[in-house]
Design a protein around this motif. Structure first.
Motif, PDB file in Angstrom:
ATOM      1  N   GLY A 190       0.842  -1.282  -0.045  1.00 59.11           N
ATOM      2  CA  GLY A 190       0.164  -0.140   0.035  1.00 59.11           C
ATOM      3  C   GLY A 190       0.813   1.155   0.158  1.00 59.11           C
ATOM      4  N   MET A 191       1.957   1.253   0.594  1.00 59.34           N
ATOM      5  CA  MET A 191       2.762   2.658   0.710  1.00 59.34           C
ATOM      6  C   MET A 191       3.577   2.529  -0.703  1.00 59.34           C
ATOM      7  SD  MET A 191       1.940   3.866   3.347  1.00 59.34           S
ATOM      8  CE  MET A 191       3.173   5.245   3.390  1.00 59.34           C
ATOM      9  N   ASP A 192       3.814   1.445  -1.201  1.00 62.00           N
ATOM     10  CA  ASP A 192       4.420   1.538  -2.444  1.00 62.00           C
ATOM     11  C   ASP A 192       3.283   2.271  -3.578  1.00 62.00           C
ATOM     12  OD1 ASP A 192       6.269   0.937  -4.562  1.00 62.00           O
ATOM     13  OD2 ASP A 192       5.303  -1.046  -5.180  1.00 62.00           O
ATOM     14  N   ALA A 193       2.513   1.516  -3.248  1.00 63.44           N
ATOM     15  CA  ALA A 193       1.036   2.547  -4.172  1.00 63.44           C
ATOM     16  C   ALA A 193       1.084   4.049  -3.965  1.00 63.44           C
ATOM     17  CB  ALA A 193      -0.032   1.911  -4.158  1.00 63.44           C
ATOM     18  N   PHE A 194       1.055   4.203  -2.714  1.00 62.08           N
ATOM     19  CA  PHE A 194       1.224   5.797  -2.151  1.00 62.08           C
ATOM     20  C   PHE A 194       2.400   6.454  -2.888  1.00 62.08           C
ATOM     21  CE2 PHE A 194       2.244   9.377   0.516  1.00 62.08           C
ATOM     22  CZ  PHE A 194       1.032   9.911   0.602  1.00 62.08           C
ATOM     23  N   ALA A 195       3.513   5.878  -2.793  1.00 62.23           N
ATOM     24  CA  ALA A 195       4.940   6.176  -3.375  1.00 62.23           C
ATOM     25  C   ALA A 195       4.737   6.457  -5.113  1.00 62.23           C
ATOM     26  CB  ALA A 195       6.087   5.340  -3.395  1.00 62.23           C
ATOM     27  N   HIS A 196       4.100   5.664  -5.595  1.00 65.09           N
ATOM     28  CA  HIS A 196       3.868   5.689  -7.146  1.00 65.09           C
ATOM     29  C   HIS A 196       2.907   7.158  -7.524  1.00 65.09           C
ATOM     30  CE1 HIS A 196       4.075   1.226  -7.752  1.00 65.09           C
ATOM     31  NE2 HIS A 196       5.262   1.584  -7.352  1.00 65.09           N
ATOM     32  N   CYS A 197       1.946   7.260  -6.509  1.00 64.95           N
ATOM     33  CA  CYS A 197       1.049   8.412  -6.682  1.00 64.95           C
ATOM     34  C   CYS A 197       2.056   9.833  -6.291  1.00 64.95           C
ATOM     35  CB  CYS A 197      -0.109   8.422  -5.913  1.00 64.95           C
ATOM     36  SG  CYS A 197      -1.070   7.064  -6.402  1.00 64.95           S
ATOM     37  N   THR A 210      -2.000  13.207 -15.040  1.00 64.97           N
ATOM     38  CA  THR A 210      -1.727  12.225 -14.089  1.00 64.97           C
ATOM     39  C   THR A 210      -1.935  12.882 -12.829  1.00 64.97           C
ATOM     40  OG1 THR A 210       0.340  12.620 -14.611  1.00 64.97           O
ATOM     41  CG2 THR A 210      -0.512  10.486 -15.383  1.00 64.97           C
ATOM     42  N   ASP A 211      -1.773  14.178 -12.389  1.00 61.62           N
ATOM     43  CA  ASP A 211      -1.976  14.806 -11.082  1.00 61.62           C
ATOM     44  C   ASP A 211      -3.132  14.240 -10.653  1.00 61.62           C
ATOM     45  OD1 ASP A 211       0.318  16.046 -11.358  1.00 61.62           O
ATOM     46  OD2 ASP A 211      -0.268  17.960 -11.535  1.00 61.62           O
ATOM     47  N   ARG A 212      -4.364  14.334 -11.205  1.00 59.13           N
ATOM     48  CA  ARG A 212      -5.607  13.955 -10.910  1.00 59.13           C
ATOM     49  C   ARG A 212      -5.553  12.492 -10.341  1.00 59.13           C
ATOM     50  NH1 ARG A 212      -7.866  17.640  -8.828  1.00 59.13           N
ATOM     51  NH2 ARG A 212      -8.487  15.966  -7.460  1.00 59.13           N
ATOM     52  N   TYR A 213      -5.076  11.763 -10.977  1.00 57.95           N
ATOM     53  CA  TYR A 213      -4.980  10.256 -10.579  1.00 57.95           C
ATOM     54  C   TYR A 213      -4.160  10.154  -9.228  1.00 57.95           C
ATOM     55  CZ  TYR A 213      -6.363   8.602 -15.563  1.00 57.95           C
ATOM     56  OH  TYR A 213      -6.722   8.492 -16.506  1.00 57.95           O
ATOM     57  N   ALA A 214      -3.060  10.888  -9.243  1.00 56.96           N
ATOM     58  CA  ALA A 214      -2.131  10.738  -8.038  1.00 56.96           C
ATOM     59  C   ALA A 214      -2.852  11.179  -6.919  1.00 56.96           C
ATOM     60  CB  ALA A 214      -0.876  11.531  -8.351  1.00 56.96           C
ATOM     61  N   LEU A 215      -3.614  12.476  -6.965  1.00 61.92           N
ATOM     62  CA  LEU A 215      -4.094  13.001  -5.791  1.00 61.92           C
ATOM     63  C   LEU A 215      -5.262  12.073  -5.277  1.00 61.92           C
ATOM     64  CD1 LEU A 215      -4.311  16.740  -6.905  1.00 61.92           C
ATOM     65  CD2 LEU A 215      -2.970  15.658  -4.947  1.00 61.92           C
ATOM     66  N   ASP A 216      -5.825  11.764  -6.263  1.00 64.15           N
ATOM     67  CA  ASP A 216      -6.978  10.592  -5.824  1.00 64.15           C
ATOM     68  C   ASP A 216      -6.563   9.611  -5.073  1.00 64.15           C
ATOM     69  OD1 ASP A 216      -9.187  12.465  -6.155  1.00 64.15           O
ATOM     70  OD2 ASP A 216     -10.039  10.916  -7.839  1.00 64.15           O
ATOM     71  N   GLY A 217      -5.449   8.849  -5.778  1.00 64.44           N
ATOM     72  CA  GLY A 217      -4.987   7.749  -5.148  1.00 64.44           C
ATOM     73  C   GLY A 217      -4.190   7.709  -3.914  1.00 64.44           C
ATOM     74  N   MET A 250      -1.393   3.758 -13.209  1.00 64.54           N
ATOM     75  CA  MET A 250      -1.773   4.541 -14.381  1.00 64.54           C
ATOM     76  C   MET A 250      -0.471   5.715 -14.377  1.00 64.54           C
ATOM     77  SD  MET A 250      -5.914   4.877 -14.305  1.00 64.54           S
ATOM     78  CE  MET A 250      -6.673   3.411 -15.045  1.00 64.54           C
ATOM     79  N   CYS A 251       0.015   6.204 -13.423  1.00 67.92           N
ATOM     80  CA  CYS A 251       0.932   7.375 -13.317  1.00 67.92           C
ATOM     81  C   CYS A 251       2.415   6.718 -13.796  1.00 67.92           C
ATOM     82  CB  CYS A 251       1.143   7.774 -12.026  1.00 67.92           C
ATOM     83  SG  CYS A 251      -0.445   8.872 -11.433  1.00 67.92           S
ATOM     84  N   THR A 257       8.498   6.986 -11.706  1.00 65.24           N
ATOM     85  CA  THR A 257       8.650   7.208  -9.985  1.00 65.24           C
ATOM     86  C   THR A 257       9.945   8.343 -10.418  1.00 65.24           C
ATOM     87  OG1 THR A 257       9.693   5.280  -9.950  1.00 65.24           O
ATOM     88  CG2 THR A 257       7.636   5.349  -9.159  1.00 65.24           C
ATOM     89  N   THR A 258      10.455   8.437  -8.738  1.00 67.36           N
ATOM     90  CA  THR A 258      11.807   9.432  -8.773  1.00 67.36           C
ATOM     91  C   THR A 258      12.699   8.771  -7.875  1.00 67.36           C
ATOM     92  OG1 THR A 258      10.551  10.618  -7.091  1.00 67.36           O
ATOM     93  CG2 THR A 258      10.247  11.365  -9.207  1.00 67.36           C
ATOM     94  N   ALA A 259      13.208   9.711  -7.059  1.00 71.24           N
ATOM     95  CA  ALA A 259      14.173   9.228  -6.123  1.00 71.24           C
ATOM     96  C   ALA A 259      14.056   8.005  -5.152  1.00 71.24           C
ATOM     97  CB  ALA A 259      14.917  10.459  -5.512  1.00 71.24           C
TER      98      ALA A 259
END
Ligand code: FE2
Length: 381
Positions: A190-197, A210-217, A250-251, A257-259
């Motif tokens: 679950g935290m991995d998914a949070f990190a993706h967003c 993708t911002d929309r997906y990320a914020l909702d996620g 979807m993001c 992802t990043t760092a």
């Protein structure tokens, strides 16, 4: 507005009854030889569905021995079995490792490119075999991403095959499949998914789509992960975390992802820390590092996850990082690298290894030097 390209599965089924829908769709499409990658704990859940497929004339070869964080060598073994079986469809039902392997098997079963040739971004040129993915863990988002990640044993580095051809033809997300996932795995994935967003949102290539997906996620995961952790049979909470995971997935294609992921990879490749847990432990330290470069975005994250009453964006941003740490603590995720059995003298090597993941570091809102990576590891230790 800059261009963004989003690939999604052409069939996306979400919610109760999705597993049954998968069986119906599969039979309707008329495939005859299914190579199924899955995990032994699902035997009982899957058995009536597989019986229905067999009755419908489908020959099924099951492979259920994929380990966490699979290697390219393991993948080659599984691929040989699928080729030998002459599969006309590949299905993955499991966590990220199972789905990533299924994706690459489907791509390579009739491809003449070698695994080496397809490793990297956009190197895979085709996939001719049907591919369906059904996730059990709510984290990797692999069912809606073009990525497959494996360990290269020759240099102990995690490497990605990233190609639109790895996007499954169909994804079925049924909360019943995640009901048996143990609490610790629920927490970490679950935290991995949070990190993706979060990483897609605070990203040099972030995009309003993708911002929309990320914020909702992030909101869905924040509001439901502890519930799913406390009571694995809470299918509503499970479904909401799964949806957050899908949004994160979807993001991954258009932004990635990043760092956090870059610094997490060496934990997995060198110390076998599962992917989700690696990212969870690293997450707040990278958030802190990035904060000066993205205060406004972090403030929006904080508001999305329900924080109110702060006086400034800086305050919101700081409160958001604190809230992430509190959530992690409440679901039993260690705060420090030392709790994962990593020796302190390994940090320098890990930093060298993390710096090699430039395909993700290039997305980070703040440049990460070798010294920065080492400093973050030291703080996290
Ligand atoms: Fe991840």
């Amino acid at each position: 507005m800059k261009k963004i390209i989003i690939n999604n599965p052409s069939r996306f089924v979400f919610g109760n009854g999705s597993l049954k829908q998968f069986v119906d769709d599969f039979l309707e499409r008329g495939f005859k030889r299914m190579f199924l990658l899955t995990i032994p704990v699902l035997d009982k859940t899957l058995s009536p569905y597989l019986a229905q497929l067999t009755t419908g004339g489908v020959a099924i070869e099951v492979y259920n021995r994929i380990t966490n964080e699979p290697t390219f060598a393991e993948f080659e073994k599984v691929l040989a079995l699928a080729r030998n079986f002459q599969a006309d469809a590949v299905v993955g039902i499991g966590g990220g490792s199972v789905l990533d392997t299924a994706k690459l098997v489907a791509a390579q079963i009739r491809n003449t490119q070698t695994t080496e040739e397809i490793t990297g971004i956009g190197m895979l040129k085709e996939r001719k075999t049907y591919l369906a993915c059904l996730p059990t863990t709510s984290g990797t988002g692999s069912e809606v991403s073009p990525n497959a990640i494996f360990l290269d044993e020759s240099d102990q580095e995690k490497k990605g095959v990233i190609s639109p051809y790895l996007m499954p033809d169909a994804a079925y997300i049924d909360p019943i499949l995640s009901a048996g996932v143990p609490p610790a795995v629920t927490a970490a994935t679950g935290m991995d998914a949070f990190a993706h967003c979060l990483e897609a949102f605070v990203n040099r290539f972030a995009h309003p789509v993708t911002d929309r997906y990320a914020l909702d996620g992030m909101q869905l995961i924040f509001q439901n992960l502890k519930k799913a952790y406390d009571d694995g049979s809470d299918l509503d909470a499970r479904a909401n975390v799964s949806l957050g995971s899908v949004y994160g997935g979807m993001c991954l294609g258009p932004v990635n992802t990043t760092a956090v992921h870059a610094l997490a990879y060496p934990l997995g490749s060198k110390y076998k820390v599962p992917h989700g847990l690696s990212n969870a432990v690293i997450l707040p330290w990278v958030m802190e590092f990035n904060l000066p470069a993205a205060t406004e975005k972090y403030a929006r994250v904080a508001k999305a996850i329900g924080i109110t009453g702060c006086q400034s964006e800086e305050e919101y941003a700081q409160a958001g990082i604190r809230a992430v740490r509190e959530l992690m603590k409440s679901i039993g995720i260690p705060a420090k690298l030392r709790e994962l059995g990593i020796p302190e003298n390994a940090l320098e090597d890990m930093a060298v290894s993390a710096l090699k993941v430039q395909r993700l570091l290039k997305n980070n809102v703040r440049e990460v030097t070798l010294e920065d990576a080492l400093e973050m590891y030291k703080k996290a230790y």
